[in-house]
Design a protein around this motif. Structure first.
Motif, PDB file in Angstrom:
ATOM      1  N   TYR A  74      96.739  25.826 -50.401  1.00 37.42           N
ATOM      2  CA  TYR A  74      95.949  26.999 -50.017  1.00 37.42           C
ATOM      3  C   TYR A  74      96.449  28.252 -50.728  1.00 37.42           C
ATOM      4  N   THR A  75      97.749  28.442 -50.765  1.00 40.74           N
ATOM      5  CA  THR A  75      98.317  29.669 -51.330  1.00 40.74           C
ATOM      6  C   THR A  75      98.406  29.629 -52.860  1.00 40.74           C
ATOM      7  N   SER A  76      98.214  28.473 -53.459  1.00 38.92           N
ATOM      8  CA  SER A  76      98.308  28.370 -54.920  1.00 38.92           C
ATOM      9  C   SER A  76      96.947  28.159 -55.576  1.00 38.92           C
ATOM     10  N   VAL A  77      95.883  28.275 -54.787  1.00 39.73           N
ATOM     11  CA  VAL A  77      94.552  27.927 -55.285  1.00 39.73           C
ATOM     12  C   VAL A  77      94.087  28.849 -56.411  1.00 39.73           C
ATOM     13  N   SER A  78      94.554  30.075 -56.439  1.00 38.56           N
ATOM     14  CA  SER A  78      94.130  31.015 -57.486  1.00 38.56           C
ATOM     15  C   SER A  78      94.841  30.758 -58.809  1.00 38.56           C
ATOM     16  N   TYR A  79      95.929  30.001 -58.765  1.00 38.53           N
ATOM     17  CA  TYR A  79      96.793  29.852 -59.936  1.00 38.53           C
ATOM     18  C   TYR A  79      96.701  28.474 -60.581  1.00 38.53           C
ATOM     19  N   PHE A  80      96.689  27.443 -59.756  1.00 40.06           N
ATOM     20  CA  PHE A  80      96.670  26.073 -60.263  1.00 40.06           C
ATOM     21  C   PHE A  80      95.282  25.460 -60.113  1.00 40.06           C
ATOM     22  N   PRO A  81      94.630  25.085 -61.206  1.00 45.38           N
ATOM     23  CA  PRO A  81      93.344  24.388 -61.096  1.00 45.38           C
ATOM     24  C   PRO A  81      93.421  23.122 -60.250  1.00 45.38           C
ATOM     25  N   VAL A  82      94.572  22.443 -60.272  1.00 48.79           N
ATOM     26  CA  VAL A  82      94.685  21.224 -59.454  1.00 48.79           C
ATOM     27  C   VAL A  82      94.624  21.567 -57.970  1.00 48.79           C
ATOM     28  N   SER A  83      95.104  22.733 -57.589  1.00 46.86           N
ATOM     29  CA  SER A  83      95.014  23.142 -56.187  1.00 46.86           C
ATOM     30  C   SER A  83      93.580  23.479 -55.807  1.00 46.86           C
ATOM     31  N   LEU A  84      92.855  24.105 -56.742  1.00 46.11           N
ATOM     32  CA  LEU A  84      91.450  24.400 -56.483  1.00 46.11           C
ATOM     33  C   LEU A  84      90.651  23.110 -56.342  1.00 46.11           C
ATOM     34  N   GLU A  85      90.939  22.124 -57.191  1.00 46.95           N
ATOM     35  CA  GLU A  85      90.279  20.825 -57.069  1.00 46.95           C
ATOM     36  C   GLU A  85      90.584  20.199 -55.715  1.00 46.95           C
ATOM     37  N   TRP A  86      91.856  20.280 -55.309  1.00 48.31           N
ATOM     38  CA  TRP A  86      92.253  19.717 -54.023  1.00 48.31           C
ATOM     39  C   TRP A  86      91.521  20.429 -52.894  1.00 48.31           C
ATOM     40  N   TRP A  87      91.465  21.759 -52.971  1.00 47.49           N
ATOM     41  CA  TRP A  87      90.783  22.562 -51.953  1.00 47.49           C
ATOM     42  C   TRP A  87      89.329  22.108 -51.803  1.00 47.49           C
ATOM     43  N   ASN A  88      88.633  21.983 -52.919  1.00 46.37           N
ATOM     44  CA  ASN A  88      87.220  21.606 -52.875  1.00 46.37           C
ATOM     45  C   ASN A  88      87.008  20.202 -52.330  1.00 46.37           C
ATOM     46  N   SER A  89      88.017  19.347 -52.475  1.00 46.25           N
ATOM     47  CA  SER A  89      87.889  17.966 -52.000  1.00 46.25           C
ATOM     48  C   SER A  89      88.415  17.765 -50.580  1.00 46.25           C
ATOM     49  N   ASN A  90      89.087  18.776 -50.036  1.00 49.66           N
ATOM     50  CA  ASN A  90      89.726  18.630 -48.721  1.00 49.66           C
ATOM     51  C   ASN A  90      89.433  19.827 -47.824  1.00 49.66           C
ATOM     52  N   THR A  91      88.181  20.217 -47.757  1.00 49.85           N
ATOM     53  CA  THR A  91      87.824  21.396 -46.978  1.00 49.85           C
ATOM     54  C   THR A  91      88.156  21.238 -45.498  1.00 49.85           C
ATOM     55  N   ASN A  92      88.101  20.018 -44.974  1.00 50.58           N
ATOM     56  CA  ASN A  92      88.439  19.805 -43.561  1.00 50.58           C
ATOM     57  C   ASN A  92      89.902  20.129 -43.285  1.00 50.58           C
ATOM     58  N   LYS A  93      90.760  19.745 -44.225  1.00 51.84           N
ATOM     59  CA  LYS A  93      92.180  20.045 -44.049  1.00 51.84           C
ATOM     60  C   LYS A  93      92.439  21.548 -44.135  1.00 51.84           C
ATOM     61  N   VAL A  94      91.774  22.178 -45.086  1.00 49.79           N
ATOM     62  CA  VAL A  94      91.926  23.628 -45.212  1.00 49.79           C
ATOM     63  C   VAL A  94      91.446  24.317 -43.940  1.00 49.79           C
ATOM     64  N   ASP A  95      90.287  23.919 -43.442  1.00 49.36           N
ATOM     65  CA  ASP A  95      89.764  24.512 -42.205  1.00 49.36           C
ATOM     66  C   ASP A  95      90.699  24.242 -41.032  1.00 49.36           C
ATOM     67  N   GLY A  96      91.285  23.050 -41.008  1.00 49.27           N
ATOM     68  CA  GLY A  96      92.227  22.728 -39.931  1.00 49.27           C
ATOM     69  C   GLY A  96      93.454  23.603 -39.968  1.00 49.27           C
ATOM     70  N   PHE A  97      93.974  23.839 -41.172  1.00 49.45           N
ATOM     71  CA  PHE A  97      95.137  24.712 -41.292  1.00 49.45           C
ATOM     72  C   PHE A  97      94.799  26.129 -40.863  1.00 49.45           C
ATOM     73  N   ILE A  98      93.648  26.654 -41.338  1.00 49.98           N
ATOM     74  CA  ILE A  98      93.256  28.015 -40.983  1.00 49.98           C
ATOM     75  C   ILE A  98      93.105  28.150 -39.473  1.00 49.98           C
ATOM     76  N   SER A  99      92.475  27.182 -38.841  1.00 53.00           N
ATOM     77  CA  SER A  99      92.305  27.221 -37.382  1.00 53.00           C
ATOM     78  C   SER A  99      93.654  27.179 -36.682  1.00 53.00           C
ATOM     79  N   TRP A 100      94.538  26.329 -37.164  1.00 48.00           N
ATOM     80  CA  TRP A 100      95.882  26.241 -36.575  1.00 48.00           C
ATOM     81  C   TRP A 100      96.592  27.579 -36.674  1.00 48.00           C
ATOM     82  N   PHE A 101      96.530  28.201 -37.844  1.00 47.55           N
ATOM     83  CA  PHE A 101      97.232  29.459 -38.034  1.00 47.55           C
ATOM     84  C   PHE A 101      96.608  30.576 -37.203  1.00 47.55           C
ATOM     85  N   GLU A 102      95.301  30.678 -37.211  1.00 46.98           N
ATOM     86  CA  GLU A 102      94.630  31.758 -36.485  1.00 46.98           C
ATOM     87  C   GLU A 102      94.743  31.602 -34.982  1.00 46.98           C
ATOM     88  N   ASP A 103      94.894  30.374 -34.506  1.00 44.87           N
ATOM     89  CA  ASP A 103      95.012  30.137 -33.070  1.00 44.87           C
ATOM     90  C   ASP A 103      96.424  30.331 -32.553  1.00 44.87           C
TER      91      ASP A 103
END
Length: 345
Positions: free
Chosen positions: A298-327
């Motif tokens: 999540y924090t390296s998505v602007s820098y590493f294309p592989v992280s952006l690829e991972w982000w786009n393929s794992n949106t549920n995990k990203v959403d889960g992390f954001i919900s965990w942090f915000e809650d």
């Protein structure tokens, strides 16, 4: 460029409808819309019409000051922000102090800017924006000690504004406090992971953990009780041997884990301050959450294309992390439903 990136987010958008007369309401709203699109001269023409309809409108007066500031017409920015300050218009008083102080700063009148902001603290109390702008002004004056003090105050008041963490990271880096700078860059990227300045910030942070420090350098002496020589040696042992983004990402994740774990192990009741009371507890929780890899992606998505690829393929995990942090944390990834398969690194 650094000041431009940091200063871009100095101001807060303000709701104007509650503070203006109905006859000027629509004109001010139209002006604000044009301002937000970068059409500052057009916005000013609407504020001028609003002031003709209601000469005492402090909302139109303030918005005039802000648009003039963006046009780099500092004399008019000073003129109209001063009117708001002299009128003691409480809803926009803090913002007016920030506009006026920024205009003074851009005119290389840093002493006057700092004096004005300290007056703002006396009149408005401990306000995030005033402390932030004081931190920026002192940074420009190369008074790193007072810059750090006011940025810490800004962060203590409000931990949700990325710009304070970004500037704090740069000031700490210039103060040769590289471990704490690394932590501050991390939190900025947690709040703002995917913008142009995020990419620049990640590059600065990555340079911190890949820098080559000569033996005997002051950068390897203890920093607030942290054995920087030991940390540095650990980082050198795991640095990638191949110049490939996948290996660089893996190093970033390992280095972050190592630093967070080491500081977490050091924490006890005798250690006080923003590092130990804020940064270390948060990152200790992230380490234990089961979301650490997701967090690093999540924090390296602007820098590493592989992280952006991972982000786009794992949106549920990203959403889960954001919900965990915000809650407010408190659960782990293993406590939640399955998020689906990871993509390859």
């Amino acid at each position: 460029m650094r000041f431009l990136l940091i200063s871009f987010f100095i101001f807060i958008s303000c709701s104007l409808t509650a503070y203006s007369q109905p006859s000027s309401d629509k004109l001010i709203r139209k002006g604000v819309s044009l301002h937000d699109k970068g059409r500052y001269n057009d916005a000013i023409s609407y504020y001028q019409q609003a002031l003709k309809a209601n000469p005492s409108s402090m909302s139109a007066t303030y918005e005039m000051a802000l648009s003039y500031l963006m046009l780099k017409d500092y004399d008019n920015a000073l003129k109209y922000s001063t009117k708001v300050i002299n009128a003691n218009f409480k809803p926009l008083l803090v913002d007016a102090y920030c506009v006026k102080s920024t205009a003074l700063s851009e005119m290389n009148k840093l002493d006057q800017s700092i004096k004005l902001l300290n007056e703002g603290l006396e009149r408005c109390g401990d306000e995030y924006l005033i402390h932030y702008n004081l931190g920026l002004s002192y940074f420009k004056m190369k008074n790193l000690r007072l810059s750090i003090y006011h940025l810490q105050k800004a962060i203590e008041i409000d931990t949700t504004h990325p710009s304070a963490f970004l500037l704090y990271a740069y000031v700490l880096s210039d103060s040769e406090r590289w471990v704490q700078s690394f932590m501050a860059f991390h939190f900025f990227l947690l709040l703002e992971p995917n913008t142009d300045r995020s990419k620049d910030a990640f590059g600065e942070m990555y340079d911190i953990i890949t820098q080559k420090i000569p033996n005997g350098s002051p950068l390897l002496t203890p920093e607030d009780g942290i054995d920087r020589q030991k940390l540095y040696d650990q980082l050198r042992n795991i640095q990638p041997k191949i110049d490939d983004q996948r290996f660089q990402y893996a190093f970033f994740e390992q280095a972050s884990r190592q630093i967070f774990f080491t500081l977490g192990q050091m924490q006890d009741d005798s250690r006080k301050g923003l590092l130990w009371d804020f940064f270390v507890p948060i990152y200790s929780e992230i380490l234990e959450s089961g979301y650490f890899d997701t967090y690093c992606r999540y924090t390296s998505v602007s820098y590493f294309p592989v992280s952006l690829e991972w982000w786009n393929s794992n949106t549920n995990k990203v959403d889960g992390f954001i919900s965990w942090f915000e809650d407010g944390q408190g659960t782990t990834a293993n406590d939640n439903d399955d998020f689906g398969d990871d993509s390859d690194m």
